[in-house]
Design an enzyme around this catalytic site. Structure first.
Site, PDB file in Angstrom:
ATOM      1  NE  ARG A  66      -3.689  -2.294   2.030  1.00 33.09           N
ATOM      2  CZ  ARG A  66      -4.679  -2.745   3.046  1.00 33.09           C
ATOM      3  NH1 ARG A  66      -4.870  -1.800   4.232  1.00 33.09           N
ATOM      4  NH2 ARG A  66      -5.323  -3.950   2.815  1.00 33.09           N
ATOM      5  CD  GLU A  94     -11.211 -10.969   8.778  1.00 31.83           C
ATOM      6  OE1 GLU A  94     -11.298 -10.432   7.473  1.00 31.83           O
ATOM      7  OE2 GLU A  94     -10.546 -10.650   9.452  1.00 31.83           O
ATOM      8  CE  LYS A 127     -12.901  -7.623   9.652  1.00 30.99           C
ATOM      9  NZ  LYS A 127     -11.310  -6.862  10.067  1.00 30.99           N
ATOM     10  CB  SER A 129     -14.236  -2.767   3.961  1.00 27.17           C
ATOM     11  OG  SER A 129     -12.720  -2.914   4.134  1.00 27.17           O
ATOM     12  N   GLY A 130     -13.190  -5.756   2.708  1.00 23.31           N
ATOM     13  CA  GLY A 130     -13.020  -6.562   1.801  1.00 23.31           C
ATOM     14  C   GLY A 130     -12.301  -6.124   0.405  1.00 23.31           C
ATOM     15  N   GLY A 131     -12.089  -4.747   0.526  1.00 21.72           N
ATOM     16  CA  GLY A 131     -11.804  -4.190  -1.091  1.00 21.72           C
ATOM     17  C   GLY A 131     -12.753  -3.566  -1.810  1.00 21.72           C
ATOM     18  NE  ARG A 190      -8.037  -3.168   0.865  1.00 24.35           N
ATOM     19  CZ  ARG A 190      -8.013  -4.129   0.110  1.00 24.35           C
ATOM     20  NH1 ARG A 190      -7.478  -3.888  -1.174  1.00 24.35           N
ATOM     21  NH2 ARG A 190      -8.670  -5.208   0.246  1.00 24.35           N
TER      22      ARG A 190
END
Length: 340
Positions: A33, A177, A219, A261-263, A294
């Site tokens: 990132r 998760e 999650k 959020s996973g992208g 993110r």
């Protein structure tokens, strides 16, 4: 052992209409990132970025808990104050990512099994001494017309349950998760089928391992079409599919569900979370909140870019995204907030 304390911690993480901040990117992920926005990939750059996050003024108004990485839980501000203490002073509960990452699953091309159980008992004890009160373990489930395999689902469900039992033994609330990935071309309906199957397997294994459901947080992914699917359903349609799936599978004893959020883009993640609360809030047996990475951090990272002169605007962007998601928990988020 620890049951009442664990239940109280789980409730605190879900209280007051707040969410969780996932700032537990591995060194490899964080460096990627950083590279994408031209930041040097060094220990000091990562420390400075995480200091920017934990010292954001008023963050505790929106965030109840922060998930840290092994490197981060040991770090301190330039003034010498441990990040854990900074979070505690802001009324944010420190947590820790404890898995060792997803590795190729033997005999099953394209699928992963998360590792990290070896030595976990001792690591959990150390993290508790460092101030962590909850932990996180991510299982990664690839999806296509033929994936996941039963072997992948079962292996990851088993690992998640063993991890959760060890957490509770150590006095840490486990965040469980199981993530069905969203980077393919699958339809929303295919995601719904797979998500339901995965969650069934996870809760079966949690039962087998004797995990106290009242002292854990789930999650999961939202039920979404893959990023490359031609049809992208509306936030209302995503909300319907997601909540319907969870109500059929997640026991009411679980105190809360905190979505990854996973992208997803920051705005879409907020809009979809908002739709769930507008349409279903009075019908939910558990708290429904966020545990985004993110979708909260990215705007701040793009403003900061390693430049300390941009520290305040970056913190303001971080807090704005957190506030957008808190508004979504009240069913009050709208696109106008993005222009304010």
């Amino acid at each position: 052992m620890h049951t009442e304390t664990l239940i109280a911690t789980a409730k605190a993480l879900l209280a007051d209409g707040k969410g969780l901040l996932a700032m537990d990117e591995s060194t490899t992920t964080c460096n990627k990132r950083f590279a994408s926005v031209g930041i040097s990939q060094t220990v000091e750059a990562r420390r400075a970025y995480r200091e920017l996050i934990v010292t954001t003024p008023n963050l505790g108004e929106c965030i109840s808990g922060a998930i840290l990485y092994d490197e981060t839980i040991r770090q301190a501000t330039t003034a010498g104050q441990a990040f854990v203490k900074v979070l505690q002073d802001a009324n944010i509960i420190p947590g820790i990512k404890v898995d060792a990452g997803a590795k190729d699953l033997a005999g099953h091309p394209g699928e992963k099994l998360t590792e990290g159980l070896d030595g976990l008992r001792g690591r959990l004890q150390e993290y508790a001494q460092l101030g962590a009160r909850f932990a996180k373990w991510r299982g990664v489930i690839a999806i296509s017309d033929t994936l996941p395999s039963p072997a992948c689902i079962d292996a990851n469900a088993h690992a998640l349950a063993l991890y959760a039992a060890l957490c509770q033994e150590a006095g840490l609330v486990p965040i469980v998760e199981p993530e069905v990935l969203m980077d393919g071309a699958n339809t929303l309906e295919r995601c719904r089928q797979v998500t339901a199957e995965v969650l069934h397997a996870v809760f079966d294994q949690l039962h087998v391992q004797g995990v106290t459901l009242e002292a854990m947080i789930l999650k999961p992914n939202m039920v979404l079409p893959g990023l490359h699917c031609a049809t992208q359903e509306t936030p209302d349609e995503v909300a319907d599919a997601t909540v319907r799936t969870l109500r059929r599978v997640v026991p009411a004893a679980v105190p809360g569900v905190a979505f990854l959020s996973g992208g997803q883009s920051a705005q879409l993640a907020s809009a979809r979370l908002n739709a769930m609360h507008v349409r279903f809030k009075s019908q939910l047996p558990w708290a429904l909140t966020f545990s985004f990475s993110r979708a909260i951090q990215q705007p701040a990272l793009e403003i900061w870019r390693g430049n300390d002169a941009q520290r305040v605007p970056a913190q303001q962007a971080l807090l704005h995204r957190a506030r957008c998601n808190v508004a979504a928990l009240r069913g009050e988020y709208d696109e106008g907030m993005e222009r304010s």
